[in-house]
Every structure is written in structure tokens, then in C-alpha cells.
Design an enzyme around this catalytic site. Structure first.
Site, PDB file in Angstrom:
ATOM      1  CG  HIS A   1      64.376  61.343  38.246  1.00 47.27           C
ATOM      2  ND1 HIS A   1      64.415  60.099  37.496  1.00 47.27           N
ATOM      3  CD2 HIS A   1      63.440  62.032  37.830  1.00 47.27           C
ATOM      4  CE1 HIS A   1      63.479  60.308  36.428  1.00 47.27           C
ATOM      5  NE2 HIS A   1      62.740  61.337  36.594  1.00 47.27           N
TER       6      HIS A   1
ATOM      7  CE  LYS B   1      65.656  58.566  32.531  1.00 46.60           C
ATOM      8  NZ  LYS B   1      64.722  59.384  33.409  1.00 46.60           N
TER       9      LYS B   1
ATOM     10  CG  HIS C   1      61.559  56.044  31.513  1.00 44.64           C
ATOM     11  ND1 HIS C   1      60.714  56.956  32.498  1.00 44.64           N
ATOM     12  CD2 HIS C   1      60.439  55.022  31.635  1.00 44.64           C
ATOM     13  CE1 HIS C   1      59.520  56.822  32.429  1.00 44.64           C
ATOM     14  NE2 HIS C   1      59.208  55.496  31.881  1.00 44.64           N
TER      15      HIS C   1
ATOM     16  CG  HIS D   1      61.123  56.770  37.651  1.00 46.20           C
ATOM     17  ND1 HIS D   1      60.870  56.024  36.622  1.00 46.20           N
ATOM     18  CD2 HIS D   1      61.179  57.998  36.967  1.00 46.20           C
ATOM     19  CE1 HIS D   1      61.260  56.350  35.796  1.00 46.20           C
ATOM     20  NE2 HIS D   1      61.319  57.661  35.499  1.00 46.20           N
TER      21      HIS D   1
ATOM     22  CG  ASP E   1      59.672  61.219  37.988  1.00 40.68           C
ATOM     23  OD1 ASP E   1      60.116  62.111  37.171  1.00 40.68           O
ATOM     24  OD2 ASP E   1      59.080  60.277  37.573  1.00 40.68           O
TER      25      ASP E   1
HETATM   26  C1  NCD Z   1      58.034  63.042  33.638  1.00 39.83           C
HETATM   27  C2  NCD Z   1      57.692  64.320  32.734  1.00 39.83           C
HETATM   28  O1  NCD Z   1      56.531  64.773  32.997  1.00 39.83           O
HETATM   29  O2  NCD Z   1      58.848  64.907  32.279  1.00 39.83           O
HETATM   30  N1  NCD Z   1      56.655  62.344  33.812  1.00 39.83           N
HETATM   31  C3  NCD Z   1      56.438  61.589  34.840  1.00 39.83           C
HETATM   32  O3  NCD Z   1      55.345  61.272  34.949  1.00 39.83           O
HETATM   33  N2  NCD Z   1      57.578  61.355  35.673  1.00 39.83           N
HETATM   34  C4  NCD Z   1      58.690  62.099  32.603  1.00 39.83           C
HETATM   35  C5  NCD Z   1      59.281  60.901  33.334  1.00 39.83           C
HETATM   36  O4  NCD Z   1      60.097  60.922  34.188  1.00 39.83           O
HETATM   37  O5  NCD Z   1      58.886  59.618  33.045  1.00 39.83           O
HETATM   38 ZN    ZN Z   2      61.296  61.908  35.629  1.00 37.88          ZN
END
Ligand code: NCD
Ligand code: ZN
Length: 346
Positions: A14, A100, A137, A175, A248
Site C-alpha cells: 500500500h 481500490k 479503505h 491499513h 501507506d
Molecule cells: C492517504 C493520502 O494522503 O493519500 N492519507 C493517509 O492518511 N493515509 C490516503 C489514505 O490512504 O487514506
Molecule cells: Zn493510503
């Protein structure tokens, strides 16, 4: 005696690479250590068609420095208008690895996400038929649901009904941040895996809010109570094949983070492996790091593990930059709050 640990080369299941100058700046931070990564499609505008994904993949490959070996695993951003034939063709040709699902409004650049889950049912059925995995998500967006409860409520109201209605669909809960997420994955008989980020193994919600607000620890899903962090650490280090790393890593420039309305996202690509080794050593589970970082993810996605290897050695504190310069402004590297001693051998 030097302590060292050699793993099959890891993958990141991710990752946010963005585009343009930001892409050029952050891509080497991931490609230095990871062989492949699932590339999130939440650009502005999002990557919704096969043609969008092909063009984005070309931009990523053009931004990859000479001599670096990295394969982006592309995804499509599911919308209520996604064309199942276009999706199936992109999957059949190997262009995309997954699709996604963002609930509309759940996070950064998710305005085109799904509002009415019934509208995407035919696409999900087609994905189950062709064996295309869904990355989710997992947060509801209803304003009456507390932000710390949004993952647990999503499991009950959205994810479990989708999985029951589409039994053959392979799902990755992205996540996960709660004990509820861990337990839901453990309760599934098949077809469900979860990514866990590096930072959610390190921080709980106190890190964001105690002693002054810390925008660089703010991400979505937001870090929860300590009991949830401990459940994530147990899941990540416990050897269960359903859990694997998805950093992430989500770069935003400092002005966009350090703001009255700061963006969500922690940038961890640079020091993720040093942090993971630290966490696994603390849990007495260094022998399980390879499973979490390099083996469980490919198994979930039906891909072979990587041929190459990566070696970590333990020594003096690892030197890494506090910030990465990008053409758009500085991006702060995630600070675990303690020195790191496991470095990736060049
Ligand atoms: C991610 C982003 O900035 O694109 N931000 C985050 O806090 N993880 C988006 C996401 O994966 O929720
Ligand atoms: Zn993300």
C-alpha cells in the site's frame, strides 16, 4: 559480533507515489528497498480507467532512476461508474493488480469514491469472477460516527455485508488500526488479508495529541488507543500469513501538514525497514520479519516472492534525513521517537 538479517526482498502492499515532482522525489525512497508496491490511485483526478493506469505506470517508470529495479503494481480507483469490461481487460492484460474502494469522503482525494455500495455490486461480482482482488479503505464517513469508531462500524455495516454477498471476492483490508480489524481478519476462513502500516505499530493517539498537536503523526485511519496498537503489533509479529506490510507512506509537503487544516498521511518510505526491524526485535520476532515484509503479501496476491535479497545489519544509530526535498516543498520523514539501529545494507 555484527548482527545481521537477510530477507527475500520486501514489497510494499500500500503506497502513495503521487505524480510529477513529488513522484520523482519519493519514488527512489521506496525503490531503494522494495521490489514492488501496490500503487494507490488517489491522484487528482483519480486513476479510474485502464488507460489512466497505463499512463500512470509509464510516468512512474519514467521517474525511476537508472539502475533501480522496481515494479509498480497498479490499481484502479473504484467509482459508481466503473466499467466492468474496462476493469476486466486491464486485469487480464496484467496492467492492474487490484481495485481500490474508497468510501466517498473517507480520506485524501476520495471525493469520487463510492456513496451507494449497491451501485458497485455488479463490478464486485465481476471481480470475484475474474479473480481481481479488492483493496478497501475501511472507514465509514457518516458524520454521526466518531472518527475513532469508523473502522469498527465499517466492518459491520459495509465490509461484512459485501463479503457475504460476494463470497469469491478476495479482499485486502488496508491499513487496519484496531483490534476489531485484527479480529475480523482472523475470523475469516479465506479470501481476506490485511495490511498494517509501519507507523501504526509505533504510535497511538497520544502521540498525535499529548504535549502539543503533532501534524506529522496525523494520518487516516487515525491512530487509536494503545490497546489497538498492541493488537496490531501482535498480529504483525505473530506469523499469521493474513497480515503483511503496507506502509501507506503518504507524502504531503510540510506547509500542507503544518496547517490549520492539515493533510492526513505519514511519510515512512525512507526508514520503514529500520523501524520494522526495531519493532520485530522488541517483540522477539526478528525471525518473522521476512514473512510480514516479503512472503505473506505475495501469497495473498497469488504472486511469487522476489528472487533478490535485502540484508539488515545492527550497529550505530542509522543516519537518515529528517526531510526529503521535493520540487513541491519539503516532506518530513516519519520520526519513530527513538534512534534506529538496523540499517539496510547498500
Ligand atoms: C492517504 C493520502 O494522503 O493519500 N492519507 C493517509 O492518511 N493515509 C490516503 C489514505 O490512504 O487514506
Ligand atoms: Zn493510503
Amino acid at each position: 559480533m555484527t548482527q545481521s538479517l537477510t530477507l527475500s526482498r520486501p514489497d510494499d502492499w500500500h503506497l502513495h507515489l503521487r505524480d510529477g515532482a513529488m513522484l520523482r522525489a519519493v519514488l527512489p525512497e521506496t525503490a531503494r528497498h522494495f521490489a514492488r508496491a501496490i500503487i494507490m490511485p488517489n491522484l487528482v483526478p483519480p486513476v479510474v480507467t485502464g488507460a489512466d493506469a497505463a499512463a500512470y505506470r509509464d510516468r512512474i517508470m519514467a521517474a525511476l532512476p537508472e539502475g533501480m529495479d522496481f515494479t509498480p503494481l497498479m490499481t484502479l480507483y473504484l467509482t459508481e461508474d466503473t466499467d466492468p469490461d474496462d476493469l476486466a481487460a486491464a486485469h487480464a492484460s496484467g496492467l492492474i493488480t487490484a481495485v481500490k474502494l474508497y468510501p466517498a469522503g473517507a480520506t485524501t482525494n476520495s471525493a469520487s469514491g463510492v456513496r451507494d455500495f449497491d451501485k458497485v455490486r455488479p463490478v464486485l461480482e465481476r471481480m470475484a469472477e475474474i479473480g481481481c482482488p479488492l483493496c478497501v479503505h475501511g472507514e465509514v464517513t457518516d458524520s454521526e460516527i466518531d472518527i475513532f469508531d469508523r473502522e469498527a462500524v465499517f466492518i459491520d455495516r459495509v465490509l461484512d455485508p459485501i463479503r457475504r454477498a460476494t463470497p469469491g471476492l478476495r479482499v485486502t483490508m488496508e491499513h487496519i488500526t484496531t483490534r476489531d480489524g485484527v479480529e475480523y481478519v482472523q475470523s475469516a476462513e479465506q479470501g481476506l488479508g490485511a495490511t498494517i502500516t509501519t507507523h501504526h505499530l509505533v504510535i497511538n493517539r497520544n502521540h498525535i495529541l499529548v504535549g502539543g498537536i503533532k501534524p506529522h503523526y496525523y494520518c487516516l485511519p487515525v491512530a487509536k488507543r494503545e490497546e489497538h496498537r498492541l493488537a496490531l503489533r501482535a498480529a504483525a509479529t505473530g506469523g499469521d500469513r493474513r497480515f503483511f506490510v503496507g506502509t501507506d507512506s503518504a507524502p504531503h509537503t510540510d506547509p500542507n501538514k503544518e496547517s490549520a487544516c492539515g493533510c492526513a498521511g505519514c511519510f515512512t518510505a525512507t526508514n520503514t525497514l529500520s523501524i520494522l526491524a526495531h519493532v520485530f526485535e522488541e517483540e522477539g520476532a526478528l525471525d518473522r520479519l521476512e514473512g510480514f515484509a516479503s512472503l505473506h503479501g505475495p501469497a495473498h496476491y497469488g504472486l511469487p516472492a522476489n528472487d533478490g535479497t535485502l540484508t539488515l545489519t545492527k550497529g550505530d544509530a542509522v543516519a537518515y534525513p529528517q526531510k526529503i526535498d521535493t520540487g513541491e516543498g519539503p516532506v518530513t520523514v516519519f520520526d519513530p521517537g527513538y534512534p534506529l539501529h538496523w540499517s539496510v545494507q547498500a
